[in-house]
Motif scaffolding. Structure first.
Motif, PDB file in Angstrom:
ATOM      1  N   LEU A   1      -4.790  -3.105   6.043  1.00 46.56           N
ATOM      2  CA  LEU A   1      -5.021  -1.469   4.555  1.00 46.56           C
ATOM      3  C   LEU A   1      -5.865  -1.896   3.433  1.00 46.56           C
ATOM      4  O   LEU A   1      -5.164  -3.494   3.099  1.00 46.56           O
ATOM      5  N   SER A   2      -6.400  -1.580   2.894  1.00 47.95           N
ATOM      6  CA  SER A   2      -7.012  -1.500   1.812  1.00 47.95           C
ATOM      7  C   SER A   2      -6.921  -0.520   0.557  1.00 47.95           C
ATOM      8  O   SER A   2      -6.728   0.831   0.712  1.00 47.95           O
ATOM      9  N   ILE A   3      -6.858  -1.285  -0.568  1.00 46.45           N
ATOM     10  CA  ILE A   3      -6.427  -0.809  -1.571  1.00 46.45           C
ATOM     11  C   ILE A   3      -7.421  -1.087  -3.275  1.00 46.45           C
ATOM     12  O   ILE A   3      -7.274  -2.233  -3.187  1.00 46.45           O
ATOM     13  N   GLY A   4      -7.634   0.058  -3.754  1.00 47.82           N
ATOM     14  CA  GLY A   4      -8.480  -0.548  -5.057  1.00 47.82           C
ATOM     15  C   GLY A   4     -10.342  -0.397  -4.878  1.00 47.82           C
ATOM     16  O   GLY A   4     -11.074   0.617  -3.733  1.00 47.82           O
ATOM     17  N   LEU A   5     -10.668  -1.729  -5.265  1.00 47.62           N
ATOM     18  CA  LEU A   5     -11.683  -1.372  -5.016  1.00 47.62           C
ATOM     19  C   LEU A   5     -11.962  -1.742  -3.461  1.00 47.62           C
ATOM     20  O   LEU A   5     -11.786  -2.566  -2.202  1.00 47.62           O
TER      21      LEU A   5
ATOM     22  N   THR B   1      -8.827  -1.159 -11.558  1.00 44.65           N
ATOM     23  CA  THR B   1     -10.708  -1.133 -11.505  1.00 44.65           C
ATOM     24  C   THR B   1     -11.153  -2.293 -11.653  1.00 44.65           C
ATOM     25  O   THR B   1     -11.976  -1.948 -10.898  1.00 44.65           O
ATOM     26  N   HIS B   2     -10.204  -3.412 -11.817  1.00 47.57           N
ATOM     27  CA  HIS B   2     -12.000  -4.667 -11.037  1.00 47.57           C
ATOM     28  C   HIS B   2     -10.880  -5.511 -10.113  1.00 47.57           C
ATOM     29  O   HIS B   2     -12.070  -6.526  -9.635  1.00 47.57           O
ATOM     30  N   HIS B   3     -10.396  -5.351  -8.650  1.00 49.78           N
ATOM     31  CA  HIS B   3      -9.595  -5.804  -8.216  1.00 49.78           C
ATOM     32  C   HIS B   3      -9.778  -4.766  -6.545  1.00 49.78           C
ATOM     33  O   HIS B   3      -9.471  -3.543  -6.370  1.00 49.78           O
ATOM     34  N   ARG B   4      -9.608  -5.597  -5.405  1.00 53.62           N
ATOM     35  CA  ARG B   4      -9.316  -5.311  -4.625  1.00 53.62           C
ATOM     36  C   ARG B   4      -8.108  -5.632  -3.529  1.00 53.62           C
ATOM     37  O   ARG B   4      -8.393  -6.504  -3.989  1.00 53.62           O
ATOM     38  N   ILE B   5      -7.163  -5.389  -3.162  1.00 51.12           N
ATOM     39  CA  ILE B   5      -6.441  -5.348  -2.656  1.00 51.12           C
ATOM     40  C   ILE B   5      -5.967  -5.261  -1.202  1.00 51.12           C
ATOM     41  O   ILE B   5      -6.328  -4.095  -0.293  1.00 51.12           O
ATOM     42  N   ASN B   6      -5.982  -6.036  -0.127  1.00 51.74           N
ATOM     43  CA  ASN B   6      -5.788  -5.968   1.364  1.00 51.74           C
ATOM     44  C   ASN B   6      -4.085  -6.458   1.779  1.00 51.74           C
ATOM     45  O   ASN B   6      -3.931  -7.232   1.052  1.00 51.74           O
ATOM     46  N   CYS B   7      -3.345  -5.626   2.360  1.00 51.72           N
ATOM     47  CA  CYS B   7      -2.046  -6.210   3.256  1.00 51.72           C
ATOM     48  C   CYS B   7      -2.528  -6.031   4.040  1.00 51.72           C
ATOM     49  O   CYS B   7      -3.072  -4.857   5.189  1.00 51.72           O
TER      50      CYS B   7
ATOM     51  N   HIS C   1     -13.103   1.115   2.227  1.00 50.86           N
ATOM     52  CA  HIS C   1     -12.937   2.242   0.547  1.00 50.86           C
ATOM     53  C   HIS C   1     -11.906   1.831   0.597  1.00 50.86           C
ATOM     54  O   HIS C   1     -10.549   1.960   1.879  1.00 50.86           O
ATOM     55  N   SER C   2     -11.013   2.251  -0.352  1.00 48.64           N
ATOM     56  CA  SER C   2      -9.219   2.330  -1.066  1.00 48.64           C
ATOM     57  C   SER C   2      -8.899   3.337   0.108  1.00 48.64           C
ATOM     58  O   SER C   2      -9.185   4.322   0.461  1.00 48.64           O
ATOM     59  N   GLY C   3      -7.885   2.703   0.940  1.00 47.72           N
ATOM     60  CA  GLY C   3      -7.252   3.620   1.956  1.00 47.72           C
ATOM     61  C   GLY C   3      -7.250   3.746   2.990  1.00 47.72           C
ATOM     62  O   GLY C   3      -6.019   4.117   3.839  1.00 47.72           O
ATOM     63  N   ASP C   4      -8.805   2.896   3.816  1.00 49.82           N
ATOM     64  CA  ASP C   4      -9.105   2.799   4.909  1.00 49.82           C
ATOM     65  C   ASP C   4      -8.133   1.784   5.871  1.00 49.82           C
ATOM     66  O   ASP C   4      -6.876   0.848   5.151  1.00 49.82           O
TER      67      ASP C   4
ATOM     68  N   ALA D   1       0.908   7.710  -1.744  1.00 51.32           N
ATOM     69  CA  ALA D   1       1.343   6.309  -1.161  1.00 51.32           C
ATOM     70  C   ALA D   1       0.410   5.420  -0.990  1.00 51.32           C
ATOM     71  O   ALA D   1       0.691   4.085  -1.619  1.00 51.32           O
ATOM     72  N   GLN D   2      -0.665   5.492  -2.190  1.00 54.26           N
ATOM     73  CA  GLN D   2      -1.757   4.340  -2.057  1.00 54.26           C
ATOM     74  C   GLN D   2      -1.455   3.844  -3.615  1.00 54.26           C
ATOM     75  O   GLN D   2      -0.969   2.206  -3.663  1.00 54.26           O
ATOM     76  N   ARG D   3      -0.888   4.792  -4.389  1.00 54.58           N
ATOM     77  CA  ARG D   3      -0.267   4.090  -5.645  1.00 54.58           C
ATOM     78  C   ARG D   3       1.209   3.625  -5.301  1.00 54.58           C
ATOM     79  O   ARG D   3       1.484   2.117  -5.902  1.00 54.58           O
ATOM     80  N   TRP D   4       1.794   3.710  -4.135  1.00 52.97           N
ATOM     81  CA  TRP D   4       3.512   3.071  -3.775  1.00 52.97           C
ATOM     82  C   TRP D   4       2.752   1.839  -3.437  1.00 52.97           C
ATOM     83  O   TRP D   4       3.370   0.919  -3.413  1.00 52.97           O
ATOM     84  N   LEU D   5       1.703   2.040  -2.631  1.00 52.13           N
ATOM     85  CA  LEU D   5       0.696   0.283  -1.715  1.00 52.13           C
ATOM     86  C   LEU D   5       0.481  -0.420  -2.834  1.00 52.13           C
ATOM     87  O   LEU D   5       0.971  -1.955  -2.781  1.00 52.13           O
ATOM     88  N   ALA D   6       0.270  -0.214  -3.531  1.00 53.62           N
ATOM     89  CA  ALA D   6      -0.779  -1.109  -4.594  1.00 53.62           C
ATOM     90  C   ALA D   6       0.973  -1.234  -5.392  1.00 53.62           C
ATOM     91  O   ALA D   6       0.285  -2.476  -6.244  1.00 53.62           O
ATOM     92  N   ARG D   7       1.413  -1.040  -5.822  1.00 53.48           N
ATOM     93  CA  ARG D   7       2.801  -1.222  -6.636  1.00 53.48           C
ATOM     94  C   ARG D   7       3.464  -2.254  -6.272  1.00 53.48           C
ATOM     95  O   ARG D   7       3.862  -3.689  -6.468  1.00 53.48           O
ATOM     96  N   LYS D   8       3.861  -2.205  -4.132  1.00 55.33           N
ATOM     97  CA  LYS D   8       4.413  -3.126  -3.267  1.00 55.33           C
ATOM     98  C   LYS D   8       3.771  -4.305  -3.591  1.00 55.33           C
ATOM     99  O   LYS D   8       4.406  -5.341  -3.720  1.00 55.33           O
ATOM    100  N   CYS D   9       2.613  -4.517  -3.488  1.00 56.96           N
ATOM    101  CA  CYS D   9       1.639  -5.586  -3.018  1.00 56.96           C
ATOM    102  C   CYS D   9       1.323  -6.443  -4.532  1.00 56.96           C
ATOM    103  O   CYS D   9       1.025  -7.866  -4.341  1.00 56.96           O
ATOM    104  N   LEU D  10       1.931  -5.445  -5.619  1.00 54.61           N
ATOM    105  CA  LEU D  10       1.903  -6.560  -7.505  1.00 54.61           C
ATOM    106  C   LEU D  10       3.068  -6.825  -7.693  1.00 54.61           C
ATOM    107  O   LEU D  10       2.971  -7.440  -8.138  1.00 54.61           O
TER     108      LEU D  10
END
Length: 351
Positions: free
Chosen positions: A258-262, A339-345, A283-286, A86-95
């Motif tokens: 939602l937080s993803i990544g760093l 590895t070098h970024h944080r995403i907040n949705c 943290h990621s997923g919080d 689910a976290q990988r899916w969120l990253a794909r969605k957001c990017l």
């Protein structure tokens, strides 16, 4: 600003921006929230239901642990309730999905962006070298924004160089950062993201079944709809200054984030900058939900923590067997970015 007249919130921001807070013991870490006196554990009254439209499970637990901060009524925290996929899916969605037109990004005013996302272009071997034209001075003036002094914004750029300058995109009702109003029109809010946010809104309705506002959220999550949202992209040096989200017509619905990544340090204060903020490590997923009184609280991100992305995101082969793999670029590109970024949705109901 002289030290004597700086607000409590500003002093805290400066402490953490230096990267050397005086005492990490004062920081609330959701990874060990149960052991922290600043938080109180609560019980969700409803399950986290994974939307039937997705071919995988979003949540690893139906009723995960949840917490509120004793000194900040209405701020509700759920340490990562998501599955790794689910976290990988969120990253794909957001990017890939969220930054596409008609959604707007911070770069739209300065560049003629193509229909694909910058991430998709930067990871496409045939398109990554293409040049993206900058807008004319007249076009920039019509967009009601100030042209930054950096030459970067006055000349064409490659997808990869623009991707590193992408700071946000807006979802649904389009927010105008100059007027602080939703006056840029609207675009359809991603249905899967809306289903996810609504599932969270329902699950956090009246936790503990109590009427005590410190328990979190009196809003009936069945009435929640994601009408506007923002995806923020942070590199390891990025910050978000303290602010209050108060543009929405009605403030009774929660703002879900939602937080993803760093990981990052998040500050939550009071209704003025004079209130000493509480630092929280996200943290990621919080999941963080601003409900009730906390909707009018100052908050910000003074520090992103390097080298904190979990392995199931940073490993180049992590997502090769995910259900949605074929729809997006190869996972190793996402791994390098995360590895070098944080995403907040985040999402909110406006009316």
């Amino acid at each position: 600003m002289p030290e004597a007249i700086q607000t409590a919130f500003r002093k805290a921001e400066k402490r953490y921006k230096r990267g050397q807070p005086p005492n990490w013991d004062n920081v609330v870490d959701l990874a060990a929230a149960a052991a922290n006196e600043a938080v109180r554990g609560i019980h969700l009254s409803y399950d986290l239901e994974s939307p039937a439209t997705l071919p995988f499970q979003l949540f690893s637990q139906r009723r995960p642990p949840a917490y509120v901060l004793r000194d900040h009524p209405g701020l509700l925290l759920i340490p990562n309730p998501f599955t790794d996929e689910a976290q990988r899916w969120l990253a794909r969605k957001c990017l890939c999905d969220c930054p596409r037109p008609p959604n707007r990004t911070n770069l739209d005013a300065f560049f003629s962006l193509p229909p694909e996302s910058l991430f998709e272009l930067a990871t496409d071997t045939e398109k990554r070298s293409q040049s993206i034209a900058n807008r004319t001075q007249a076009d920039i003036q019509q967009s009601d924004v100030t042209l930054p002094k950096e030459k970067f914004y006055t000349q064409p750029g490659s997808p990869s160089s623009l991707l590193e300058r992408q700071r946000w995109c807006t979802l649904g009702l389009q927010y105008n950062w100059t007027t602080k109003e939703y006056d840029r029109g609207s675009s359809p809010f991603d249905q899967d993201l809306d289903n996810l946010m609504r599932a969270i809104a329902i699950a956090i309705t009246r936790p503990d079944g109590a009427s005590d506002p410190s328990s979190g959220n009196e809003y009936n999550g069945n009435s929640f709809a994601s009408e506007a949202g923002i995806v923020n992209y942070y590199d390891e040096r990025a910050t978000m200054a303290g602010h209050v989200d108060k543009t929405e017509e009605k403030m009774d619905a929660p703002l879900i984030s939602l937080s993803i990544g760093l990981s990052c340090v998040y500050l939550i204060g009071g209704t003025t900058r004079d209130t000493e903020p509480t630092p929280i490590v996200l943290h990621s997923g919080d999941v963080l939900a601003m409900c009730g009184e906390s909707r009018m609280a100052y908050h910000g991100v003074p520090l992103v923590l390097a080298d904190t992305t979990p392995k199931f995101l940073s490993c180049p082969n992590a997502g090769i067997n995910d259900n949605t793999t074929a729809m997006y670029p190869e996972w190793h590109y996402f791994a390098e970015y995360l590895t070098h970024h944080r995403i907040n949705c985040n999402a909110r109901k406006c009316s």
